[in-house]
Design a protein around this motif. Sequence first.
Motif, PDB file in Angstrom:
ATOM      1  N   ALA A 342       0.952  -1.823   0.179  1.00  0.00           N
ATOM      2  CA  ALA A 342       0.077  -0.132  -0.013  1.00  0.00           C
ATOM      3  C   ALA A 342       1.033   1.067  -0.499  1.00  0.00           C
ATOM      4  CB  ALA A 342      -1.356   0.234   1.309  1.00  0.00           C
ATOM      5  N   GLN A 343       2.062   1.246   0.854  1.00  0.00           N
ATOM      6  CA  GLN A 343       3.143   2.611   0.783  1.00  0.00           C
ATOM      7  C   GLN A 343       3.242   2.647  -0.308  1.00  0.00           C
ATOM      8  OE1 GLN A 343       5.560   1.530   3.995  1.00  0.00           O
ATOM      9  NE2 GLN A 343       4.021   1.639   5.627  1.00  0.00           N
ATOM     10  N   ASP A 344       4.477   1.728  -1.352  1.00  0.00           N
ATOM     11  CA  ASP A 344       4.804   1.699  -2.193  1.00  0.00           C
ATOM     12  C   ASP A 344       3.617   1.806  -3.544  1.00  0.00           C
ATOM     13  OD1 ASP A 344       6.937   1.640  -1.408  1.00  0.00           O
ATOM     14  OD2 ASP A 344       7.007  -0.930  -1.411  1.00  0.00           O
ATOM     15  N   TRP A 345       2.616   1.986  -3.757  1.00  0.00           N
ATOM     16  CA  TRP A 345       2.073   1.789  -4.917  1.00  0.00           C
ATOM     17  C   TRP A 345       0.851   3.693  -4.616  1.00  0.00           C
ATOM     18  CZ3 TRP A 345       1.850  -0.648  -8.769  1.00  0.00           C
ATOM     19  CH2 TRP A 345       1.147  -2.027  -8.679  1.00  0.00           C
ATOM     20  N   THR A 346       1.417   3.789  -2.921  1.00  0.00           N
ATOM     21  CA  THR A 346       0.816   4.825  -3.064  1.00  0.00           C
ATOM     22  C   THR A 346       1.941   6.252  -3.628  1.00  0.00           C
ATOM     23  OG1 THR A 346      -0.946   4.806  -1.614  1.00  0.00           O
ATOM     24  CG2 THR A 346       0.076   7.159  -1.140  1.00  0.00           C
ATOM     25  N   ALA A 347       3.281   6.096  -3.309  1.00  0.00           N
ATOM     26  CA  ALA A 347       4.183   6.012  -3.804  1.00  0.00           C
ATOM     27  C   ALA A 347       4.883   6.820  -5.093  1.00  0.00           C
ATOM     28  CB  ALA A 347       5.742   6.078  -3.014  1.00  0.00           C
ATOM     29  N   HIS A 348       4.383   5.509  -5.582  1.00  0.00           N
ATOM     30  CA  HIS A 348       4.042   5.500  -7.260  1.00  0.00           C
ATOM     31  C   HIS A 348       2.960   6.024  -7.705  1.00  0.00           C
ATOM     32  CE1 HIS A 348       4.649   3.463 -11.115  1.00  0.00           C
ATOM     33  NE2 HIS A 348       3.362   3.171 -10.934  1.00  0.00           N
ATOM     34  N   GLU A 349       2.170   6.019  -7.114  1.00  0.00           N
ATOM     35  CA  GLU A 349       1.082   7.069  -7.965  1.00  0.00           C
ATOM     36  C   GLU A 349       1.425   8.277  -7.594  1.00  0.00           C
ATOM     37  OE1 GLU A 349      -1.871   5.755  -5.766  1.00  0.00           O
ATOM     38  OE2 GLU A 349      -2.232   3.694  -6.571  1.00  0.00           O
ATOM     39  N   ARG A 350       1.936   8.754  -7.145  1.00  0.00           N
ATOM     40  CA  ARG A 350       2.562  10.716  -6.345  1.00  0.00           C
ATOM     41  C   ARG A 350       3.677  10.759  -7.169  1.00  0.00           C
ATOM     42  NH1 ARG A 350       2.784   9.756  -0.723  1.00  0.00           N
ATOM     43  NH2 ARG A 350       4.710   9.001  -1.260  1.00  0.00           N
ATOM     44  N   ASP A 351       4.503   9.426  -7.674  1.00  0.00           N
ATOM     45  CA  ASP A 351       5.383   9.418  -9.175  1.00  0.00           C
ATOM     46  C   ASP A 351       4.801   9.884 -10.562  1.00  0.00           C
ATOM     47  OD1 ASP A 351       7.218   9.706  -7.918  1.00  0.00           O
ATOM     48  OD2 ASP A 351       8.058   8.084  -8.068  1.00  0.00           O
ATOM     49  N   GLN A 352       4.105   9.328 -10.505  1.00  0.00           N
ATOM     50  CA  GLN A 352       3.072   9.257 -11.508  1.00  0.00           C
ATOM     51  C   GLN A 352       2.240  10.931 -11.887  1.00  0.00           C
ATOM     52  OE1 GLN A 352       0.477   5.548 -10.372  1.00  0.00           O
ATOM     53  NE2 GLN A 352       0.768   4.875 -13.158  1.00  0.00           N
ATOM     54  N   THR A 353       1.434  11.101 -11.234  1.00  0.00           N
ATOM     55  CA  THR A 353       1.254  12.074 -11.547  1.00  0.00           C
ATOM     56  C   THR A 353       2.288  13.420 -11.691  1.00  0.00           C
ATOM     57  OG1 THR A 353      -0.637  11.939  -9.585  1.00  0.00           O
ATOM     58  CG2 THR A 353       0.029  14.315  -9.991  1.00  0.00           C
ATOM     59  N   ALA A 354       3.200  13.838 -10.508  1.00  0.00           N
ATOM     60  CA  ALA A 354       4.672  14.368 -10.624  1.00  0.00           C
ATOM     61  C   ALA A 354       5.369  14.631 -11.747  1.00  0.00           C
ATOM     62  CB  ALA A 354       5.821  13.914  -9.748  1.00  0.00           C
ATOM     63  N   VAL A 355       5.474  13.461 -12.741  1.00  0.00           N
ATOM     64  CA  VAL A 355       6.264  13.713 -14.059  1.00  0.00           C
ATOM     65  C   VAL A 355       4.867  13.987 -15.059  1.00  0.00           C
ATOM     66  CG1 VAL A 355       5.184  11.525 -14.650  1.00  0.00           C
ATOM     67  CG2 VAL A 355       7.094  12.224 -15.212  1.00  0.00           C
ATOM     68  N   VAL A 356       3.529  13.538 -14.658  1.00  0.00           N
ATOM     69  CA  VAL A 356       3.068  14.507 -15.969  1.00  0.00           C
ATOM     70  C   VAL A 356       2.318  15.793 -15.777  1.00  0.00           C
ATOM     71  CG1 VAL A 356       0.298  14.226 -16.022  1.00  0.00           C
ATOM     72  CG2 VAL A 356       1.744  12.127 -15.745  1.00  0.00           C
ATOM     73  N   THR A 357       2.649  16.172 -14.779  1.00  0.00           N
ATOM     74  CA  THR A 357       2.844  17.518 -14.191  1.00  0.00           C
ATOM     75  C   THR A 357       3.634  17.966 -15.062  1.00  0.00           C
ATOM     76  OG1 THR A 357       1.211  17.125 -12.125  1.00  0.00           O
ATOM     77  CG2 THR A 357       2.446  19.409 -12.221  1.00  0.00           C
ATOM     78  N   ALA A 358       4.847  17.833 -14.688  1.00  0.00           N
ATOM     79  CA  ALA A 358       6.641  18.010 -15.451  1.00  0.00           C
ATOM     80  C   ALA A 358       6.508  18.433 -16.207  1.00  0.00           C
ATOM     81  CB  ALA A 358       6.862  17.161 -14.714  1.00  0.00           C
ATOM     82  N   LEU A 359       5.612  17.410 -17.207  1.00  0.00           N
ATOM     83  CA  LEU A 359       5.260  16.964 -19.092  1.00  0.00           C
ATOM     84  C   LEU A 359       5.163  18.515 -18.749  1.00  0.00           C
ATOM     85  CD1 LEU A 359       6.342  13.517 -19.587  1.00  0.00           C
ATOM     86  CD2 LEU A 359       7.333  14.977 -19.931  1.00  0.00           C
ATOM     87  N   ASP A 360       4.003  18.241 -18.443  1.00  0.00           N
ATOM     88  CA  ASP A 360       2.658  19.566 -19.131  1.00  0.00           C
ATOM     89  C   ASP A 360       3.095  20.423 -19.141  1.00  0.00           C
ATOM     90  OD1 ASP A 360       0.250  17.856 -19.921  1.00  0.00           O
ATOM     91  OD2 ASP A 360      -0.577  17.937 -17.885  1.00  0.00           O
ATOM     92  N   ARG A 361       4.856  21.129 -17.557  1.00  0.00           N
ATOM     93  CA  ARG A 361       5.279  22.203 -17.980  1.00  0.00           C
ATOM     94  C   ARG A 361       5.995  22.571 -18.886  1.00  0.00           C
ATOM     95  NH1 ARG A 361       4.959  21.844 -11.921  1.00  0.00           N
ATOM     96  NH2 ARG A 361       7.703  21.484 -12.492  1.00  0.00           N
ATOM     97  N   LEU A 362       6.940  21.248 -20.054  1.00  0.00           N
ATOM     98  CA  LEU A 362       7.928  21.493 -20.571  1.00  0.00           C
ATOM     99  C   LEU A 362       7.121  21.123 -22.030  1.00  0.00           C
ATOM    100  CD1 LEU A 362      10.967  20.585 -22.139  1.00  0.00           C
ATOM    101  CD2 LEU A 362      10.456  18.039 -21.693  1.00  0.00           C
ATOM    102  N   VAL A 363       6.361  21.072 -22.413  1.00  0.00           N
ATOM    103  CA  VAL A 363       5.744  20.901 -22.953  1.00  0.00           C
ATOM    104  C   VAL A 363       4.729  22.319 -23.480  1.00  0.00           C
ATOM    105  CG1 VAL A 363       3.819  20.104 -25.172  1.00  0.00           C
ATOM    106  CG2 VAL A 363       5.284  18.684 -23.311  1.00  0.00           C
ATOM    107  N   ALA A 364       3.925  23.145 -22.697  1.00  0.00           N
ATOM    108  CA  ALA A 364       3.907  23.997 -23.078  1.00  0.00           C
ATOM    109  C   ALA A 364       4.762  25.355 -23.143  1.00  0.00           C
ATOM    110  CB  ALA A 364       3.024  24.844 -21.392  1.00  0.00           C
ATOM    111  N   SER A 365       6.020  24.838 -22.721  1.00  0.00           N
ATOM    112  CA  SER A 365       7.525  25.668 -23.091  1.00  0.00           C
ATOM    113  C   SER A 365       7.973  25.926 -24.048  1.00  0.00           C
ATOM    114  CB  SER A 365       8.335  25.543 -21.834  1.00  0.00           C
ATOM    115  OG  SER A 365       9.028  24.687 -22.246  1.00  0.00           O
ATOM    116  N   LEU A 366       7.392  25.067 -25.108  1.00  0.00           N
ATOM    117  CA  LEU A 366       8.466  24.458 -26.198  1.00  0.00           C
ATOM    118  C   LEU A 366       7.842  25.218 -27.167  1.00  0.00           C
ATOM    119  CD1 LEU A 366       8.453  20.811 -26.074  1.00  0.00           C
ATOM    120  CD2 LEU A 366      10.152  22.180 -25.513  1.00  0.00           C
ATOM    121  N   PRO A 367       9.016  25.765 -28.380  1.00  0.00           N
ATOM    122  CA  PRO A 367       7.844  26.511 -29.433  1.00  0.00           C
ATOM    123  C   PRO A 367       7.274  26.176 -30.041  1.00  0.00           C
ATOM    124  CG  PRO A 367      10.654  25.647 -30.325  1.00  0.00           C
ATOM    125  CD  PRO A 367      10.310  25.346 -28.442  1.00  0.00           C
ATOM    126  N   PRO A 368       6.074  26.136 -30.892  1.00  0.00           N
ATOM    127  CA  PRO A 368       5.268  25.227 -31.581  1.00  0.00           C
ATOM    128  C   PRO A 368       6.082  24.521 -32.916  1.00  0.00           C
ATOM    129  CG  PRO A 368       5.295  28.348 -32.056  1.00  0.00           C
ATOM    130  CD  PRO A 368       6.284  28.000 -31.577  1.00  0.00           C
TER     131      PRO A 368
END
Length: 368
Positions: A342-368
Motif C-alpha cells: 500500500a505504501q509503495d503503490w501510493t508513492a508510485h501514484e505520486r510519481d505518476q502525477t508528478a511526471v505528468v505535471t512536469a511534462l505538461d510544463r515542458l510541453v507548454a514551454s516548447l516553441p510551436p
Amino acid sequence: MSSRLLSRLDAEIAAAKHPLKADCLRAERAGFLARQGHLDEARQVLSSLHMQYAAHPHAVMSAWLSLGEGLLSHFSDLAPAAHDRMRRAYALSGAARDMKLHALAAAWLAHMDYTQYDFEAMVRHVGEALTLSSPTDHGTRSRASLVIAQAYHFGGRFDLAQPWYGQVRQHGNADGDEATLSALMHNMAWLHANHARQQVLTRAPGEAAVAPQVLMGAESTGNFDVLVGTASLDALVPILRAQILSLQGRPADALVLYEQHMSHAMVQGLARMQASLRADMACCRLQLGEPRRAMQDATAASQVVDQESDLDDRAAAHSRLARVFTELGEAEKAERHARRAAQDWTAHERDQTAVVTALDRLVASLPP
C-alpha cells in the motif's frame, strides 16, 4: 531485412572527405549496431577507434566514442555505467560546441534518466534535446519524443503519449532507424503491461481484466525484432509475455517462459526486477497446486524485495507476496507485505502525477 540507416551511414563514411569525419561516423555506426544487439562488432569498432586516437585525442571524437560506449553498455545489460558514459558524451560535446551531437547526447541522457526514475533530470535533458535540435535531426527527435511518450504513458496519460509516439514513428521512419521503431514497440508493450498489473494488483480479485491486446502488443514486438534483426536484450520480451500470461490467469504458460528465460534475463538487466518476477512465479505455482515450490519462490522474493529499485515493481512484489503468504497461512508475513504494498503503490501514484505535471510544463514551454 537490411537497415536503411546502416546503409546511409556506410555511404556517408565512404564519401567523407576528412578522416576525422569518417571516424565519427564509424563511432555513430557502432552505436547503432549496439542498439541492434550486434555487441561484439560494435565493441570491436569502438575499441579500434580508441586505440587510434589514444595518442592524439580529439574532443568530438571522444564524445562520439563515449556515446557509443554508453549505448553498448546500456544495450548489453542496462548497466548504470551507461549513464556515466552518456554524461561524458554530453559534457565533451558541449565543451566542443558541437550542438547537434550535444542534443543527441542530451536525448539519450534523458532516456537513461527515465530508466532511473530521475524525472527532474529527464525533463531538463529532453527539453534541451528538443531545443537544440532541428526538425531534420531525426535521431535526436525520435529519442526525445520516445522519452516524452513513455513518461506520459508511465504517468497513466496514454492520450497525451500517443501524439509523441506518432513523432517517434515519423522520425524513426524518416531515418530508416529500425532499432528506434523496435524500442517504441517494446516500451509501449511494457507500459501497457505495467498499467494492467497495477490495475489487477490494486483492486479486489476479479475486478480488473487484462485486455487481449496487451499480449498481442508483446508478441508483435518480438515478431518485429525477428523481422528487422534486432537481437539486443532478447530475454526481455519472453519475460514480458510471462507477466502478461500470469495476469490473464494462465499460470502454466507463464511458468514455461519464466523457467526458460529467467536466468538469461537476470544478466540482461532484469536482476533489478528479481523480487517481482519471483513473487509472480510463486503466485503461478500456488494456482497450479504447488505450495512447497510457491513457498520457495516467495521466500526467495522476500529476501531481495528491498533491493527492488522501481517503486511499481516493488509494490507488485509486495502485493503478490501478501497474497501468497495469506494462502500459505503465514498471516504475519502477509500483513507486513500488504502494508508495504500500500505504501509503495501510493508513492508510485505520486510519481505518476508528478511526471505528468512536469511534462505538461515542458510541453507548454516548447516553441510551436
